[in-house]
Design a protein around this motif. Structure first.
Motif, PDB file in Angstrom:
ATOM      1  N   TYR B  64       0.838  -1.213   0.000  1.00 43.71           N
ATOM      2  CA  TYR B  64       0.000   0.000   0.000  1.00 43.71           C
ATOM      3  C   TYR B  64       0.871   1.261   0.000  1.00 43.71           C
ATOM      4  O   TYR B  64       1.902   1.294   0.651  1.00 43.71           O
ATOM      5  N   ASN B  65       0.396   2.270  -0.716  1.00 44.60           N
ATOM      6  CA  ASN B  65       1.029   3.587  -0.675  1.00 44.60           C
ATOM      7  C   ASN B  65       0.001   4.638  -0.308  1.00 44.60           C
ATOM      8  O   ASN B  65      -1.187   4.487  -0.630  1.00 44.60           O
ATOM      9  N   VAL B  66       0.456   5.705   0.318  1.00 41.33           N
ATOM     10  CA  VAL B  66      -0.431   6.827   0.631  1.00 41.33           C
ATOM     11  C   VAL B  66       0.286   8.134   0.334  1.00 41.33           C
ATOM     12  O   VAL B  66       1.514   8.182   0.221  1.00 41.33           O
ATOM     13  N   SER B  67      -0.503   9.172   0.237  1.00 39.04           N
ATOM     14  CA  SER B  67       0.021  10.532   0.128  1.00 39.04           C
ATOM     15  C   SER B  67      -0.980  11.456   0.803  1.00 39.04           C
ATOM     16  O   SER B  67      -2.150  11.109   0.969  1.00 39.04           O
ATOM     17  N   ARG B  68      -0.533  12.626   1.193  1.00 42.46           N
ATOM     18  CA  ARG B  68      -1.426  13.586   1.852  1.00 42.46           C
ATOM     19  C   ARG B  68      -1.056  14.979   1.347  1.00 42.46           C
ATOM     20  O   ARG B  68      -0.276  15.698   1.945  1.00 42.46           O
ATOM     21  N   SER B  69      -1.646  15.332   0.228  1.00 45.46           N
ATOM     22  CA  SER B  69      -1.342  16.629  -0.359  1.00 45.46           C
ATOM     23  C   SER B  69      -2.212  17.736   0.223  1.00 45.46           C
ATOM     24  O   SER B  69      -1.845  18.919   0.161  1.00 45.46           O
ATOM     25  N   THR B  70      -3.359  17.392   0.779  1.00 48.76           N
ATOM     26  CA  THR B  70      -4.233  18.375   1.414  1.00 48.76           C
ATOM     27  C   THR B  70      -4.663  17.841   2.776  1.00 48.76           C
ATOM     28  O   THR B  70      -4.565  16.642   3.038  1.00 48.76           O
ATOM     29  N   THR B  71      -5.183  18.715   3.615  1.00 49.05           N
ATOM     30  CA  THR B  71      -5.696  18.281   4.915  1.00 49.05           C
ATOM     31  C   THR B  71      -6.886  17.350   4.751  1.00 49.05           C
ATOM     32  O   THR B  71      -7.084  16.427   5.533  1.00 49.05           O
ATOM     33  N   GLU B  72      -7.688  17.594   3.698  1.00 54.45           N
ATOM     34  CA  GLU B  72      -8.958  16.885   3.560  1.00 54.45           C
ATOM     35  C   GLU B  72      -8.827  15.466   3.022  1.00 54.45           C
ATOM     36  O   GLU B  72      -9.627  14.593   3.352  1.00 54.45           O
ATOM     37  N   ASP B  73      -7.859  15.206   2.161  1.00 55.30           N
ATOM     38  CA  ASP B  73      -7.837  13.953   1.412  1.00 55.30           C
ATOM     39  C   ASP B  73      -6.668  13.055   1.797  1.00 55.30           C
ATOM     40  O   ASP B  73      -5.540  13.525   1.998  1.00 55.30           O
ATOM     41  N   PHE B  74      -6.943  11.764   1.820  1.00 57.49           N
ATOM     42  CA  PHE B  74      -5.910  10.798   2.194  1.00 57.49           C
ATOM     43  C   PHE B  74      -6.154   9.499   1.421  1.00 57.49           C
ATOM     44  O   PHE B  74      -6.671   8.523   1.961  1.00 57.49           O
ATOM     45  N   PRO B  75      -5.778   9.459   0.150  1.00 57.86           N
ATOM     46  CA  PRO B  75      -6.038   8.269  -0.665  1.00 57.86           C
ATOM     47  C   PRO B  75      -5.074   7.119  -0.355  1.00 57.86           C
ATOM     48  O   PRO B  75      -3.914   7.345   0.006  1.00 57.86           O
ATOM     49  N   LEU B  76      -5.583   5.921  -0.517  1.00 61.50           N
ATOM     50  CA  LEU B  76      -4.785   4.697  -0.314  1.00 61.50           C
ATOM     51  C   LEU B  76      -4.649   3.987  -1.655  1.00 61.50           C
ATOM     52  O   LEU B  76      -5.653   3.677  -2.295  1.00 61.50           O
ATOM     53  N   ARG B  77      -3.429   3.714  -2.049  1.00 65.28           N
ATOM     54  CA  ARG B  77      -3.180   3.092  -3.342  1.00 65.28           C
ATOM     55  C   ARG B  77      -2.702   1.653  -3.184  1.00 65.28           C
ATOM     56  O   ARG B  77      -1.787   1.388  -2.391  1.00 65.28           O
ATOM     57  N   LEU B  78      -3.333   0.773  -3.944  1.00 66.41           N
ATOM     58  CA  LEU B  78      -2.846  -0.593  -4.069  1.00 66.41           C
ATOM     59  C   LEU B  78      -2.133  -0.672  -5.414  1.00 66.41           C
ATOM     60  O   LEU B  78      -2.747  -0.471  -6.461  1.00 66.41           O
ATOM     61  N   LEU B  79      -0.847  -0.945  -5.375  1.00 70.61           N
ATOM     62  CA  LEU B  79      -0.055  -0.874  -6.597  1.00 70.61           C
ATOM     63  C   LEU B  79      -0.244  -2.105  -7.470  1.00 70.61           C
ATOM     64  O   LEU B  79      -0.319  -2.007  -8.689  1.00 70.61           O
ATOM     65  N   SER B  80      -0.328  -3.273  -6.847  1.00 69.38           N
ATOM     66  CA  SER B  80      -0.500  -4.531  -7.570  1.00 69.38           C
ATOM     67  C   SER B  80      -1.276  -5.458  -6.647  1.00 69.38           C
ATOM     68  O   SER B  80      -0.696  -6.112  -5.779  1.00 69.38           O
ATOM     69  N   ALA B  81      -2.590  -5.476  -6.819  1.00 65.96           N
ATOM     70  CA  ALA B  81      -3.454  -6.147  -5.863  1.00 65.96           C
ATOM     71  C   ALA B  81      -3.164  -7.646  -5.772  1.00 65.96           C
ATOM     72  O   ALA B  81      -2.872  -8.308  -6.786  1.00 65.96           O
ATOM     73  N   ALA B  82      -3.282  -8.156  -4.541  1.00 64.28           N
ATOM     74  CA  ALA B  82      -3.093  -9.576  -4.269  1.00 64.28           C
ATOM     75  C   ALA B  82      -4.297 -10.094  -3.496  1.00 64.28           C
ATOM     76  O   ALA B  82      -4.935  -9.323  -2.764  1.00 64.28           O
ATOM     77  N   PRO B  83      -4.607 -11.397  -3.613  1.00 63.05           N
ATOM     78  CA  PRO B  83      -5.751 -11.935  -2.860  1.00 63.05           C
ATOM     79  C   PRO B  83      -5.664 -11.685  -1.357  1.00 63.05           C
ATOM     80  O   PRO B  83      -6.695 -11.535  -0.696  1.00 63.05           O
ATOM     81  N   SER B  84      -4.447 -11.591  -0.825  1.00 63.69           N
ATOM     82  CA  SER B  84      -4.285 -11.319   0.614  1.00 63.69           C
ATOM     83  C   SER B  84      -4.767  -9.922   1.007  1.00 63.69           C
ATOM     84  O   SER B  84      -4.897  -9.623   2.200  1.00 63.69           O
ATOM     85  N   GLN B  85      -5.018  -9.087   0.017  1.00 65.56           N
ATOM     86  CA  GLN B  85      -5.522  -7.747   0.310  1.00 65.56           C
ATOM     87  C   GLN B  85      -7.044  -7.677   0.290  1.00 65.56           C
ATOM     88  O   GLN B  85      -7.620  -6.592   0.463  1.00 65.56           O
ATOM     89  N   THR B  86      -7.686  -8.807   0.084  1.00 56.97           N
ATOM     90  CA  THR B  86      -9.133  -8.868   0.231  1.00 56.97           C
ATOM     91  C   THR B  86      -9.473  -8.548   1.675  1.00 56.97           C
ATOM     92  O   THR B  86      -9.021  -9.232   2.596  1.00 56.97           O
TER      93      THR B  86
END
Lengths: 114, 113
Positions: B64-86
């Motif tokens: 997982y990756n994250v970034s926080r460019s604004t106070t309001e938003d905090f997206p979570l990125r899955l770069l290459s999804a795996a079944p263990s991330q279900t």
């Protein structure tokens, strides 16, 4: 490492029975303590919290919890459960001066039979 | 106030696909976090942020990756999804001072095939 332990994974009660869910944490310093509830299909909602003062804390829907510092415990109680209390309950600890980070227990699923 | 919002509510991915889970809050909270919830394991912290431009790893950050460019938003990125991330993913926010509780979003139920 700090951790939170909830002893009961699944509790089944009949309506009007009394409830006590155990929660213990492993940290010797100052903590803030929380109980959250998650009704089926919903997100977590706060039941009650403790930060200082009276160790007996009252929350919503008739729930209460007692902080016993010497036992590192924060057990949740309700004198008489209702069918609508069927949910999953999570204990959580926030370490003082570590920002907003919460450490959660594994959760206890409560099923109340009508 | 809308509180903490998350999109999408449900998502099915194939192994190897990437996606971003969105999280936004309108309470001007400094602290935001992502948890995953798996049966019998409670909520485990993936990543958190104490303010715009500042992120840190939690208990289970791998994949997982994250970034926080604004106070309001905090997206979570899955770069290459795996079944263990279900899992079910929850975003939460709070103020860093005082004894305020974390406010949780409604969750995203992710299935990786």
């Amino acid at each position: 490492a700090q951790s939170v332990s909830q002893h009961n994974h699944h509790v089944i009660l009949s309506e009007a029975a009394s409830l006590e869910l155990g929660c213990n944490y492993s940290y010797g310093g100052t903590v803030n303590l929380f109980w959250y509830v998650q009704y089926p299909g919903q997100h977590l909602q706060l039941l009650l919290k403790y930060f200082s003062g009276d160790p007996l804390v009252k929350g919503i829907k008739g729930f209460e919890a007692e902080f016993i510092k010497s036992k590192f415990s924060f057990n949740l109680r309700k004198p008489s459960v209702q069918w609508s209390d069927t949910a999953e309950y999570f204990c959580a600890v926030k370490i003082y001066n570590q920002g907003g980070k919460l450490i959660f227990g594994q959760g206890t699923e409560l099923s109340v039979k009508p | 106030n809308a509180g903490v919002t998350q999109t999408p509510k449900f998502q099915v991915l194939k192994t190897g696909q990437s996606m971003t889970l969105q999280c936004a809050q309108d309470m001007n909270h400094e602290y935001m976090s992502w948890y995953r919830q798996d049966p019998g394991m409670g909520l485990r912290l993936i990543h958190y942020s104490v303010g715009a431009g500042i992120t840190d790893q939690g208990e289970v950050p791998n994949g997982y990756n994250v970034s926080r460019s604004t106070t309001e938003d905090f997206p979570l990125r899955l770069l290459s999804a795996a079944p263990s991330q279900t899992s079910v993913y929850f975003c939460a926010s709070t103020t860093t001072g005082g004894v305020n509780e974390q406010f949780f979003g409604p969750g995203t139920r992710l299935t990786v095939l």
